[in-house]
Structure formats: structure tokens, C-alpha cells
Write a protein that holds these residues in place. Structure first.
Motif, PDB file in Angstrom:
ATOM      1  N   VAL A 101      47.348  46.273  54.956  1.00 58.54           N
ATOM      2  CA  VAL A 101      47.723  45.376  53.863  1.00 58.54           C
ATOM      3  C   VAL A 101      46.940  44.074  53.950  1.00 58.54           C
ATOM      4  N   VAL A 102      46.739  43.551  55.149  1.00 59.78           N
ATOM      5  CA  VAL A 102      45.980  42.309  55.324  1.00 59.78           C
ATOM      6  C   VAL A 102      44.589  42.447  54.723  1.00 59.78           C
ATOM      7  N   VAL A 103      43.906  43.541  55.033  1.00 56.81           N
ATOM      8  CA  VAL A 103      42.537  43.741  54.548  1.00 56.81           C
ATOM      9  C   VAL A 103      42.529  43.975  53.037  1.00 56.81           C
ATOM     10  N   ALA A 104      43.447  44.806  52.550  1.00 52.32           N
ATOM     11  CA  ALA A 104      43.463  45.128  51.122  1.00 52.32           C
ATOM     12  C   ALA A 104      43.866  43.922  50.282  1.00 52.32           C
ATOM     13  N   ASP A 105      44.836  43.149  50.747  1.00 50.56           N
ATOM     14  CA  ASP A 105      45.226  41.930  50.028  1.00 50.56           C
ATOM     15  C   ASP A 105      44.028  40.998  49.850  1.00 50.56           C
ATOM     16  N   ALA A 106      43.265  40.839  50.930  1.00 43.34           N
ATOM     17  CA  ALA A 106      42.106  39.936  50.872  1.00 43.34           C
ATOM     18  C   ALA A 106      41.085  40.419  49.851  1.00 43.34           C
ATOM     19  N   ALA A 107      40.855  41.716  49.800  1.00 43.47           N
ATOM     20  CA  ALA A 107      39.890  42.265  48.833  1.00 43.47           C
ATOM     21  C   ALA A 107      40.367  42.050  47.401  1.00 43.47           C
ATOM     22  N   LEU A 108      41.670  42.234  47.169  1.00 41.31           N
ATOM     23  CA  LEU A 108      42.213  42.028  45.826  1.00 41.31           C
ATOM     24  C   LEU A 108      42.216  40.546  45.457  1.00 41.31           C
ATOM     25  N   TRP A 109      42.549  39.679  46.405  1.00 45.80           N
ATOM     26  CA  TRP A 109      42.567  38.240  46.139  1.00 45.80           C
ATOM     27  C   TRP A 109      41.182  37.744  45.726  1.00 45.80           C
ATOM     28  N   ARG A 110      40.150  38.272  46.373  1.00 46.13           N
ATOM     29  CA  ARG A 110      38.781  37.848  46.066  1.00 46.13           C
ATOM     30  C   ARG A 110      38.172  38.613  44.894  1.00 46.13           C
ATOM     31  N   LYS A 111      38.967  39.509  44.323  1.00 45.33           N
ATOM     32  CA  LYS A 111      38.548  40.302  43.162  1.00 45.33           C
ATOM     33  C   LYS A 111      37.286  41.116  43.461  1.00 45.33           C
ATOM     34  N   LEU A 112      37.261  41.678  44.681  1.00 48.57           N
ATOM     35  CA  LEU A 112      36.139  42.514  45.091  1.00 48.57           C
ATOM     36  C   LEU A 112      36.359  43.977  44.748  1.00 48.57           C
ATOM     37  N   VAL A 113      37.593  44.331  44.412  1.00 42.08           N
ATOM     38  CA  VAL A 113      37.941  45.717  44.146  1.00 42.08           C
ATOM     39  C   VAL A 113      39.073  45.727  43.125  1.00 42.08           C
ATOM     40  N   THR A 114      39.171  46.812  42.366  1.00 39.47           N
ATOM     41  CA  THR A 114      40.249  46.944  41.387  1.00 39.47           C
ATOM     42  C   THR A 114      41.252  47.992  41.856  1.00 39.47           C
ATOM     43  N   ARG A 115      42.416  47.938  41.255  1.00 39.11           N
ATOM     44  CA  ARG A 115      43.433  48.944  41.581  1.00 39.11           C
ATOM     45  C   ARG A 115      42.942  50.336  41.227  1.00 39.11           C
ATOM     46  N   ALA A 116      42.240  50.475  40.116  1.00 41.98           N
ATOM     47  CA  ALA A 116      41.727  51.790  39.711  1.00 41.98           C
ATOM     48  C   ALA A 116      40.739  52.327  40.736  1.00 41.98           C
ATOM     49  N   GLU A 117      39.902  51.461  41.293  1.00 40.36           N
ATOM     50  CA  GLU A 117      38.931  51.896  42.305  1.00 40.36           C
ATOM     51  C   GLU A 117      39.637  52.353  43.581  1.00 40.36           C
ATOM     52  N   LEU A 118      40.716  51.679  43.937  1.00 39.27           N
ATOM     53  CA  LEU A 118      41.483  52.113  45.114  1.00 39.27           C
ATOM     54  C   LEU A 118      42.099  53.485  44.877  1.00 39.27           C
ATOM     55  N   ASP A 119      42.642  53.692  43.694  1.00 41.05           N
ATOM     56  CA  ASP A 119      43.245  54.990  43.378  1.00 41.05           C
ATOM     57  C   ASP A 119      42.203  56.103  43.429  1.00 41.05           C
ATOM     58  N   ALA A 124      49.634  46.516  48.474  1.00 37.75           N
ATOM     59  CA  ALA A 124      48.680  45.406  48.401  1.00 37.75           C
ATOM     60  C   ALA A 124      48.743  44.763  47.022  1.00 37.75           C
ATOM     61  N   ARG A 125      48.573  43.438  46.999  1.00 38.01           N
ATOM     62  CA  ARG A 125      48.672  42.670  45.761  1.00 38.01           C
ATOM     63  C   ARG A 125      47.609  41.590  45.695  1.00 38.01           C
ATOM     64  N   TRP A 126      47.244  41.220  44.474  1.00 36.23           N
ATOM     65  CA  TRP A 126      46.494  39.991  44.284  1.00 36.23           C
ATOM     66  C   TRP A 126      47.474  38.828  44.443  1.00 36.23           C
ATOM     67  N   GLY A 127      47.066  37.775  45.122  1.00 37.89           N
ATOM     68  CA  GLY A 127      47.929  36.601  45.225  1.00 37.89           C
ATOM     69  C   GLY A 127      48.186  36.146  46.647  1.00 37.89           C
ATOM     70  N   ALA A 128      47.945  37.003  47.632  1.00 40.32           N
ATOM     71  CA  ALA A 128      48.070  36.589  49.032  1.00 40.32           C
ATOM     72  C   ALA A 128      46.704  36.077  49.465  1.00 40.32           C
ATOM     73  N   GLU A 129      46.592  34.762  49.680  1.00 36.26           N
ATOM     74  CA  GLU A 129      45.267  34.168  49.906  1.00 36.26           C
ATOM     75  C   GLU A 129      44.938  33.958  51.372  1.00 36.26           C
ATOM     76  N   SER A 130      45.759  34.484  52.290  1.00 31.97           N
ATOM     77  CA  SER A 130      45.461  34.338  53.722  1.00 31.97           C
ATOM     78  C   SER A 130      46.126  35.466  54.488  1.00 31.97           C
ATOM     79  N   VAL A 131      45.683  35.642  55.721  1.00 33.69           N
ATOM     80  CA  VAL A 131      46.298  36.653  56.597  1.00 33.69           C
ATOM     81  C   VAL A 131      47.781  36.356  56.766  1.00 33.69           C
ATOM     82  N   GLY A 132      48.119  35.071  56.959  1.00 36.65           N
ATOM     83  CA  GLY A 132      49.519  34.702  57.147  1.00 36.65           C
ATOM     84  C   GLY A 132      50.384  35.048  55.960  1.00 36.65           C
ATOM     85  N   GLU A 133      49.857  34.880  54.770  1.00 36.47           N
ATOM     86  CA  GLU A 133      50.638  35.218  53.579  1.00 36.47           C
ATOM     87  C   GLU A 133      50.815  36.727  53.447  1.00 36.47           C
TER      88      GLU A 133
END
Length: 304
Positions: free
Chosen positions: A149-167, A189-198
Motif C-alpha cells: 500500500v505504501v508503494v501504490a499510494d505514492a504512485a497514485l499520489w504522484r499520478k504516475l499510474v491510473t486505476r485502470a492500468e493497475l487493473d 490504495a488511494r490518491w491522497g496519501a502524500e507520505s509513507v506515514g499517511e
């Protein structure tokens, strides 16, 4: 060859420039060279201290020592894609060869054998790596829920990947070990977590049975004026939450201001948000494991 000017040196390069193994060992004993991995060296002063950055150097050293058809993958690929890693010591460089057998693992190298389609690979600074969707699917298959989740959240937060691409990446991996676990982690995983701690806070809330929060909740006054943005919000429960990591205040300090200025501005922001009748709970790294006390504070603060 001037070793003082080089970032990464292989044994083959050193021998080609007139060094011999005795001199290499002597320079290592004197601290003039340190081992990045077997057969690859660097000056101690040029090796990064941050684990991800240091691992990136190890990855580049390994790439030149394995089969040319091997592609950097899993957490090693996540590092080259610039994503944060939590909960793994990054001891082994991970690569994948597009075959069904021939996997091997040593103390500092793990070569996976798995189908690898052309569209599942890309290049980062000249190094062949798995594409980001394939990388996240592999991380989800092989690591724990929280780490993935930490890695995927970061990718979504930075808009490097889309949900469709993950599927699509998960569909392509159907039938391989660990896909159900990867689906659970990437679905969370969600867009909106901007750090590992979050990201870790989100997992802790899930495990504590708390309602799922709104991420990056913008709090507005009764007249619609934006008062501030909270890491986590429960609008219906009139509560917001903030994860306080050291990097947060360092990241928010603008030129010409001090950390004290930022802390004071944070206080004014929170006071304005509390003025709308909201409850607030803050926590830090030390409160994440265990999270029980923080979860109890949140429950006491929720206002129906």
C-alpha cells in the motif's frame, strides 16, 4: 583512471586500467573503496545514505553483472521509478527474466523467472525495468499488505499510474502466486496519501476498524471559505486527523521563513478549523505501532 572522480567502479574496469586485486583489497582496507556488491566498488563519500538511493546504486552495479535479458523488477524497480519503500531492508537486487524456470536467489540478488511481455517493460535512465503497473502488481504479490500500500499510494499520489492500468496489470498476472493479495492491496490504495506515514496510518485505521477517512479534506467555513486542508477527515463525524512526520515541516518551509514560522501557521490553521466545531487528533511515527491509543482518541473525538 582516477577513482576519486568515479561513482561506481567494477572490478573489470579497475583491472583494465592497471589496478590488480591486491591493490583493490588494499584500498578497501584503507577505506578508499567500499564494496557496493561483489565486483563493484565506490568511494565511501559518494555513496548515498538514504536506503532507496543507495539501493539504486546497487541495482546499477548488478545490472552489468547478470544476463542482458534480465529486467529490474519488484522493489528494485519501485526504487528506480522513484517510489518510497517501507519495511524492507533492500538487501537484494531484484530482477526478472522472461522465462518459466531458472529463478535463483543469493545473499544480494534475487532473479525471478516469470512471463514478461514487451509492454510490461520500460527504461529508467537507460536501465530496463518493469513498467510501473507491472512493478506494483509484483510488489503486491510478493510483499505484505502494508508495504504494498505504501508503494501504490505514492504512485497514485504522484499520478504516475491510473486505476485502470493497475487493473490491467493484475488481470495479466492472473494465475500467478500472490495475485489475490495484490488485488487487496492495490484495491485499498488511494490518491491522497502524500507520505509513507499517511499510508501507514490508513492501514492502521483499517485494522482498527475505523471508518474510512476522506484524504486531503479541505475544511470550509459556513460561508464557503477554505480554512485549511487536513490529512484525514471524517466530515459526518466532525473530526479531522493529522499525521505529523518530521519531513512534513521541512517540506512546508518556504524560502525566507523558518520552521517556527511554519509551526505557528499550522497552529493558526488548526485553530480556524477547530473553530468550525471540529474535533482534531494528531499523531506521529511513534503512535503508529501500536495504533490502539490513537484509534481510541479518534473514537472519543468523533462527533455525530
Amino acid at each position: 583512471m582516477d577513482i576519486d572522480d568515479a561513482r561506481l567502479l567494477t572490478r573489470r574496469e579497475l583491472l583494465a586500467h592497471g589496478f590488480d586485486d591486491t591493490e583493490i583489497r588494499a584500498r578497501r582496507r584503507r577505506g578508499e573503496l567500499c564494496s557496493v556488491r561483489r565486483g563493484a566498488y565506490a568511494r565511501p563519500g559518494v555513496l548515498p545514505s538514504r536506503p532507496e538511493a543507495r539501493h539504486a546504486v546497487q541495482v546499477r552495479a548488478a545490472v552489468g553483472q547478470v544476463s542482458p535479458d534480465a529486467v529490474v523488477s519488484h522493489l528494485s524497480a519501485a526504487v528506480l521509478h522513484g517510489l518510497p519503500v517501507w519495511g524492507d531492508p533492500l538487501r537484494r537486487v531484484q530482477l526478472t527474466r522472461g522465462r518459466r524456470s531458472g529463478a535463483r536467489r543469493t545473499g544480494d540478488l534475487h532473479v525471478h523467472a516469470a512471463p514478461l511481455e514487451p509492454w510490461e517493460t520500460t527504461s529508467v535512465d537507460g536501465v530496463a525495468v518493469t513498467s510501473l503497473p507491472r512493478t506494483l502488481a509484483d510488489v503486491g504479490r510478493h510483499l505484505g499488505f502494508e508495504q504494498a500500500v505504501v508503494v501504490a499510494d505514492a504512485a497514485l499520489w504522484r499520478k504516475l499510474v491510473t486505476r485502470a492500468e493497475l487493473d490491467e496489470a493484475l488481470d495479466a498476472a492472473r494465475g500467478r502466486p500472490g495475485v489475490p493479495a495484490a488485488r487487496r492491496a492495490l484495491a485499498f490504495a488511494r490518491w491522497g496519501a502524500e507520505s509513507v506515514g499517511e499510508s501507514r496510518s490508513r492501514v492502521a485505521m483499517l485494522r482498527a476498524g475505523l471508518p474510512e477517512p476522506v484524504l486531503q479534506w479541505v475544511v470550509r467555513s459556513a460561508t464557503g471559505v477554505a480554512l485549511g486542508r487536513a490529512d484525514f477527515g471524517w466530515p459526518e463525524l466532525r473530526t479531522f486527523g493529522e499525521f505529523d512526520g518530521r519531513e512534513k515541516y521541512g517540506r512546508l518551509v518556504p524560502t525566507g521563513r523558518t520552521a517556527g514560522d511554519v509551526v505557528y501557521a499550522e497552529k493558526l490553521r488548526e485553530d480556524a478549523m477547530r473553530g468550525e466545531g471540529l474535533g482534531a487528533v494528531r499523531w506521529s511515527w511513534a503512535d503508529l505501532d501500536p495504533f490502539d491509543a490513537t484509534a481510541a482518541r479518534l473514537r472519543r473525538t468523533f462527533r455525530r
